[in-house]
Design a protein around this motif. Structure first.
Motif, mmCIF file in Angstrom:
data_model
loop_
_atom_site.group_PDB
_atom_site.id
_atom_site.type_symbol
_atom_site.label_atom_id
_atom_site.label_comp_id
_atom_site.label_asym_id
_atom_site.label_seq_id
_atom_site.Cartn_x
_atom_site.Cartn_y
_atom_site.Cartn_z
ATOM 1 N N SER A 281 0.517 -1.285 -7.982
ATOM 2 C CA SER A 281 0.551 -1.939 -6.664
ATOM 3 C C SER A 281 -0.442 -1.302 -5.698
ATOM 4 O O SER A 281 -1.152 -2.002 -4.974
ATOM 5 N N PHE A 282 -0.458 0.026 -5.682
ATOM 6 C CA PHE A 282 -1.360 0.727 -4.751
ATOM 7 C C PHE A 282 -2.817 0.331 -5.037
ATOM 8 O O PHE A 282 -3.587 0.051 -4.121
ATOM 9 N N ARG A 283 -3.158 0.320 -6.322
ATOM 10 C CA ARG A 283 -4.546 -0.034 -6.683
ATOM 11 C C ARG A 283 -4.866 -1.456 -6.250
ATOM 12 O O ARG A 283 -5.901 -1.732 -5.655
ATOM 13 N N GLN B 248 0.840 -1.201 0.000
ATOM 14 C CA GLN B 248 0.000 0.000 0.000
ATOM 15 C C GLN B 248 0.877 1.254 0.000
ATOM 16 O O GLN B 248 2.076 1.193 0.272
ATOM 17 N N ASN B 249 0.226 2.354 -0.288
ATOM 18 C CA ASN B 249 0.928 3.637 -0.297
ATOM 19 C C ASN B 249 1.318 3.991 1.140
ATOM 20 O O ASN B 249 0.458 4.258 1.969
ATOM 21 N N MET B 250 2.609 3.947 1.425
ATOM 22 C CA MET B 250 3.096 4.199 2.787
ATOM 23 C C MET B 250 4.166 5.287 2.751
ATOM 24 O O MET B 250 4.856 5.438 1.738
ATOM 25 N N HIS B 251 4.337 5.950 3.854
ATOM 26 C CA HIS B 251 5.362 6.976 3.943
ATOM 27 C C HIS B 251 6.210 6.773 5.187
ATOM 28 O O HIS B 251 5.743 6.241 6.183
ATOM 29 N N LEU B 252 7.435 7.253 5.084
ATOM 30 C CA LEU B 252 8.346 7.191 6.228
ATOM 31 C C LEU B 252 8.255 8.512 6.993
ATOM 32 O O LEU B 252 8.387 9.578 6.399
ATOM 33 N N ASN B 253 8.031 8.403 8.291
ATOM 34 C CA ASN B 253 7.887 9.610 9.101
ATOM 35 C C ASN B 253 8.564 9.353 10.451
ATOM 36 O O ASN B 253 8.107 8.524 11.226
ATOM 37 N N ASP C 20 -7.462 -3.655 -1.775
ATOM 38 C CA ASP C 20 -8.423 -4.691 -1.375
ATOM 39 C C ASP C 20 -7.809 -5.712 -0.427
ATOM 40 O O ASP C 20 -8.407 -6.756 -0.175
ATOM 41 N N LEU C 21 -6.593 -5.384 0.043
ATOM 42 C CA LEU C 21 -5.864 -6.311 0.935
ATOM 43 C C LEU C 21 -5.730 -7.699 0.308
ATOM 44 O O LEU C 21 -6.117 -8.705 0.859
#
Lengths: 332, 269
Positions: free
Chosen positions: B262-264, A289-294, B268-269
């Motif tokens: 990938s994000f898309r 998933q779209n993740m960010h480092l913080n 939906d896990l």
């Protein structure tokens, strides 16, 4: 399925070891000198091991009780944690324990008395002030209860120390032994929940939401303080509907006024844990998933995280008294 | 790949015959037999020889993404019957005291045992352990290349207090041969574990093709590998993905395109 039992020679004749071995008598038994020689080597595959972990019966030599990481806890001034086990019988894909140790084996420490001594000493350092002891950081507090009999030892111990509070963090339904005891106002059993969709995708081996709610209900009915932990909230397309459904399911059975505390936090892992776990499970959508480092923590981009927390908080506040809410603050 | 490490040809012979392994004429340092995703190396006697052979054969197969190992041989025991077979769960080097713990394969119905690896032959039988002359050397080397779950040692009792048959080569082969079905079950269980790990690896041809599409820095390659492994394991076809990337001109835009896919997919896990 547990593959075998490793036993440290030094605790071979410990009464708790004998009790454990009696329960595990059908499994191959292998004697070791120190749990680290099985648990720590690099040449282990966590993913393969998790399918058939071994149980390691061991002695915890030092550091039985440690200061809790910053931000961990319910806002008290003195927070400590301890783990009578390392690793968990469940297999939750979001859990940092997958990246914590080389091994997926479950270590059971049998020298509870040393843990007890440290708890007493630490509580005595802060006379008259509430001191929190968190169990369930490196393991699930209650999941192995029929084997470990954790509550038989630790609940009377904490109950006898006036300024000691304890949180048992769990996803299990093993509350039978607690139901046989007199409730203690300073011991909170905190149940973690994710919505049904996340549960079905990410929480392997964890009892159903309905069964956990029932375990909570029975503890509350018996007079035990109980907490709710909606942590981690995981993003997916339907997370809002799913979260509302989860709250409806919980509060259909649980009287919100009787809850000790409720907390909420979105999915997050330290960068090192995230890297290690995502290498173990490269096919796992959670890590794609779209993740960010913080600040060394990998989590959702701030706008998404804010949206998720705001939505979930708003839904939660419709159902619980504001004073029982403790958000998980990790941004520093 | 599964690698067999045996000290003697007579220990390996039933395996060589069963899996129809063919002798390699290229290898000079050791006798080596090849088969379908399987190699057998004859190390010679002793832990140093076993370690050397294990390291040599692993280094000779650098393309193997995940290696499973079986050290097969005979051992001494105080009371066990001649011909009893054990899956080692603890190996102790008698000289250094170093201990190794090959992880039990849960599917196995074989009895487990500890084994003491000696530097010299001995008839000083001990009740609580088998003894041999190779297992610790094998473990020491093989665990450099594979995990403990894929590194196994099978020992068949050839000598005990009452009887010694270890020097009779024909008899040793017979002792191994009588367990060939159990050994094969162990092989299948190991292959199953190995397949699970191998399935997560990158397909080398498509990966090379992807890398040739632009100049990637090491950081970009790392990110690309994560994305490519994810999509590959989610059953996106390499051909179709490479087709979608054909119009991208830079490493950055290739990564961004794969990230969007990938994000898309992951929502939906």
């Amino acid at each position: 399925m547990v593959s075998c039992v490793y036993v440290e020679s030094a605790v071979r004749n410990h009464p708790r070891t004998e009790q454990l071995l009696e329960r595990l008598h059908k499994l191959p038994r292998i004697e070791i000198e120190h749990y680290g020689e099985v648990f720590n080597p690099r040449s282990q595959n966590f993913r393969l091991q998790k399918k058939n972990p071994a149980i390691i019966i061991a002695h915890k030599n030092k550091g039985q009780v440690l200061a809790a990481p910053e931000g961990y806890g319910l806002g008290g001034d003195y927070n400590y944690y301890f783990s009578h086990m390392l690793n968990c019988i469940y297999d939750c894909r979001y859990c940092f324990l997958q990246g914590m140790y080389q091994s997926a084996h479950q270590v059971l420490f049998v020298n509870y008395e040393d843990f007890g001594d440290q708890i007493r000493q630490i509580a005595a350092l802060h006379p008259g002030k509430p001191v929190w002891f968190y169990s369930g950081y490196d393991c699930d507090s209650l999941a192995n209860e029929p084997m470990t009999r954790f509550t038989d030892y630790f609940i009377p111990l904490v109950a006898a120390i006036d300024n000691a509070w304890m949180e048992l963090r769990t996803k299990s339904t093993q509350v039978r032994s607690m139901l046989k005891m007199e409730p203690v106002a300073r011991i909170v059993t905190a149940f973690s929940f994710s919505d049904q969709f996340s549960h079905s995708k990410l929480e392997n081996g964890v009892p159903s939401i309905a069964k956990r709610i029932e375990a909570m209900r029975r503890l509350i009915e018996a007079g035990w303080p109980v907490g709710l932990r909606f942590d981690p909230v995981v993003y997916h397309r339907q997370y809002q509907t799913a979260f509302v459904d989860l709250l409806d399911q919980v509060f259909a059975k649980i009287d919100a006024q009787k809850l000790h505390s409720v907390s909420l936090g979105s999915f997050r892992l330290t960068r090192d844990h995230f890297r290690k776990i995502s290498r173990l499970y490269p096919e796992e959508p959670l890590f794609a998933q779209n993740m960010h480092l913080n600040n060394g923590i990998i989590s959702y981009p701030l706008d998404r995280e804010q949206e998720m927390i705001e939505f979930c908080e708003a839904q939660l506040m419709k159902r619980i008294p504001a004073q029982s809410y403790h958000p998980c603050e990790w941004h520093g | 790949m599964l690698i067999w490490v045996c000290a003697l040809h007579c220990e390996a012979k039933p395996v060589i015959d069963y899996y129809r392994l063919k002798k390699s004429h290229d290898a000079r340092a050791f006798d080596v037999y090849h088969g379908d995703d399987m190699v057998c190396i004859i190390s010679g006697i002793g832990k140093v020889a076993s370690a050397a052979a294990s390291a040599w054969i692993a280094a000779s197969n650098p393309g193997a993404t995940s290696i499973a190992w079986i050290n097969l041989g005979v051992a001494g025991a105080a009371e066990h019957e001649i011909g009893d077979m054990f899956l080692l769960n603890k190996v102790v080097d008698a000289d250094s005291g170093q201990r190794y713990y090959p992880a039990p394969v849960a599917a196995s119905s074989l009895a487990g045992s500890a084994c003491l690896t000696l530097g010299q032959p001995s008839d000083n039988y001990r009740e609580d352990t088998l003894f041999d002359m190779e297992a610790s050397g094998f473990m020491h080397a093989a665990l450099r290349f594979s995990s403990a779950e894929l590194t196994q040692s099978l020992k068949i009792v050839s000598d005990n207090r009452r009887q010694q048959t270890g020097k009779n080569r024909q008899r040793v082969s017979e002792l191994v041969q009588q367990h060939i079905d159990s050994i094969d079950r162990q092989v299948r269980a190991l292959f199953e574990l190995k397949r699970e790990i191998a399935a997560l690896e990158l397909a080398p041809e498509a990966w090379q093709q992807l890398l040739s599409m632009a100049h990637f820095t090491q950081t970009q390659k790392n990110r690309l590998r994560v994305l490519w492994r994810y999509l590959g394991n989610r059953n996106f076809s390499s051909e179709s993905l490479l087709g979608q990337l054909a119009a991208q001109k830079s490493a950055r835009s290739i990564i961004q395109t794969l990230e969007q896919i990938s994000f898309r997919d992951s929502e939906d896990l």
